[in-house]
Design an enzyme around this catalytic site. Sequence first.
Site, PDB file in Angstrom:
ATOM      1  N   SER A  59       0.822  -1.235   0.041  1.00 12.31           N
ATOM      2  CA  SER A  59       0.079  -0.067   0.046  1.00 12.31           C
ATOM      3  C   SER A  59       1.047   1.374  -0.037  1.00 12.31           C
ATOM      4  CB  SER A  59      -1.016  -0.138   1.414  1.00 12.31           C
ATOM      5  OG  SER A  59      -1.982   0.924   1.088  1.00 12.31           O
TER       6      SER A  59
ATOM      7  N   GLU B 123      -9.192  -5.346  -4.252  1.00 11.90           N
ATOM      8  CA  GLU B 123      -8.610  -4.404  -3.156  1.00 11.90           C
ATOM      9  C   GLU B 123      -9.561  -3.637  -2.405  1.00 11.90           C
ATOM     10  OE1 GLU B 123      -5.470  -4.283  -2.979  1.00 11.90           O
ATOM     11  OE2 GLU B 123      -4.283  -4.538  -4.738  1.00 11.90           O
TER      12      GLU B 123
ATOM     13  N   HIS C 271      -7.362  -5.772  -0.023  1.00  8.89           N
ATOM     14  CA  HIS C 271      -6.165  -5.085   0.276  1.00  8.89           C
ATOM     15  C   HIS C 271      -5.526  -5.756   1.576  1.00  8.89           C
ATOM     16  CE1 HIS C 271      -3.837  -1.542  -0.239  1.00  8.89           C
ATOM     17  NE2 HIS C 271      -4.071  -1.081   0.710  1.00  8.89           N
TER      18      HIS C 271
END
Length: 540
Positions: free
Chosen positions: A227, A345, A447
């Site tokens: 990220s 995600e 994610h």
Amino acid sequence: MDRQTRLDRRGLLLAGGALALTPGAGLAAGAQRSPVVTTTNGRVRGARADGVHVFKGLRYGADTGGARRFMPPVKPQPWTDVQEALAYGAASPQSGRGEDGETLSEDCLFLNVWTPATADRKHGLADGGQRPVMVYIHGGAYNTGSGGSPLYDGTALARRGDVVVVTVNHRLNAFGYLYLARLFDDPGVADSGNVGQLDLVLALQWVRDNIAAFGGDPGRVMLFGQSGGGAKVATLMAMPAAGGLFHRAATMSGQQVTAAGPFNATHRAQAFLDKLGIKDLAALRALPAEAFLAGLKAIDPVAGSGGVYMGPVLDERSLSRHPFFPDAAPQSLNVPMMCGNTHDETRGFVGFDRKMLDLTWDEVISRLPGQFNARIDIDPATVVAAYRRLYPHYSPSDVYFAASTAGRSWKAAIIQAEERARAGAPAYVYQVDWRSPRDGGVWGAPHTIDIALVFGTLTAKGSLADASPESVAMSNQMSDAFIAFARTGNPNGPTVPTWEPYTLPRRQTMVFNTPSALADDPRGAERELFNKVPFTQFGT
């Protein structure tokens, strides 16, 4: 302990030294003391458990508070006594609580080392093992997080791969990325928009100068981050000061195609100052950390909503070009790269709110623009209609998560991979399709799912995997691929199928699942749909 106390507490921190603990303090049950290791800053001693020596809270930079707020980092003053490295160092001040029990302080330039090196009295841990070094940069955008998360514990990874693992703390949010150079004619703020990145450069210099003493190879340093950590890695690939300090790079669901321009960054800095009601640089420097953080609540003048964005700036000093625009930064084309994303995600961005699994078609159309957030300016009804043709079995929620994933973050990963391919320095690209076992698999591959899979921290707090045989098998595949990449610059090995680099027009992608497989241009129709419009990196 309240937040202000944690922000201001300095009692555990020696001026210029590492974390100082009373003898024996911080040793976990069954752990033993490690040998003393001599670093360029002074001698340190960690602990050994589960076959791995762990050194926590190693100071790589001096205190960044007080008069040094907004200034590039400097090395600490050396110390003479042996410092016990048994507890994580402070994290940068940030909104929220940080990790459980974590101290927050502007004195936050600390890193952590896990090494399986063999100790002896003569050489300590410098056993000549020349192990690959895996330096992980934490996520949390540029605003939150630390290298002390249980998800990033390097024990299992170091032991499995015979590698040295490093995690890092650095300045975040306005402490690391508030661009003041156009607001104040003061050399002390000339670099303020990128000091968080310069902290990471200093940490990599520490690794170069010291990691051999921990059994690592300073000529085989891999950067990886998820990220916001991946975005920081991508940015370092365009920073001349970072050149030569790392030799492989991996971005996991985190990309930085462009940095913030100096004028937008100045508008944001002005909004930050206006929120605080401060016009004087001396007063801004003197503001306590808790009060300083309040400026982040300003409405972003560029996006027009949300808190004010902080991130790297094209300041023409430490960053003089965008990382992946108009092409991949030439300085890092010789650095092998991995670039990954997860299939779902945005299922990880909704707080696992089950109400989001029961959206209507009208709700999907109304919600999509908020997810695109100016990254992709496209008619949401057109997007929904296209997805319904492509995937007639998808529910409204399935379409929402698929389209928001493709428009919000996947597009930037494609740009990174394609620019590398065009330059003749292709990346190894992956996509995680393996579904998290959480709530029976309804969240797909969201994610952050790849963090625990790579580190092997399957049951740690925050993990989206578990201790099941399926999770272990998936983790072994991903860990081994990352370890192989750290070792050779190529992720191929016996636990994954043959993995080819990403080239055009094939777009080879390793799809991690049980079983995994190499696929050409997975989700190609979605990619082509969003190619109708340009992509704008959020915050820039």
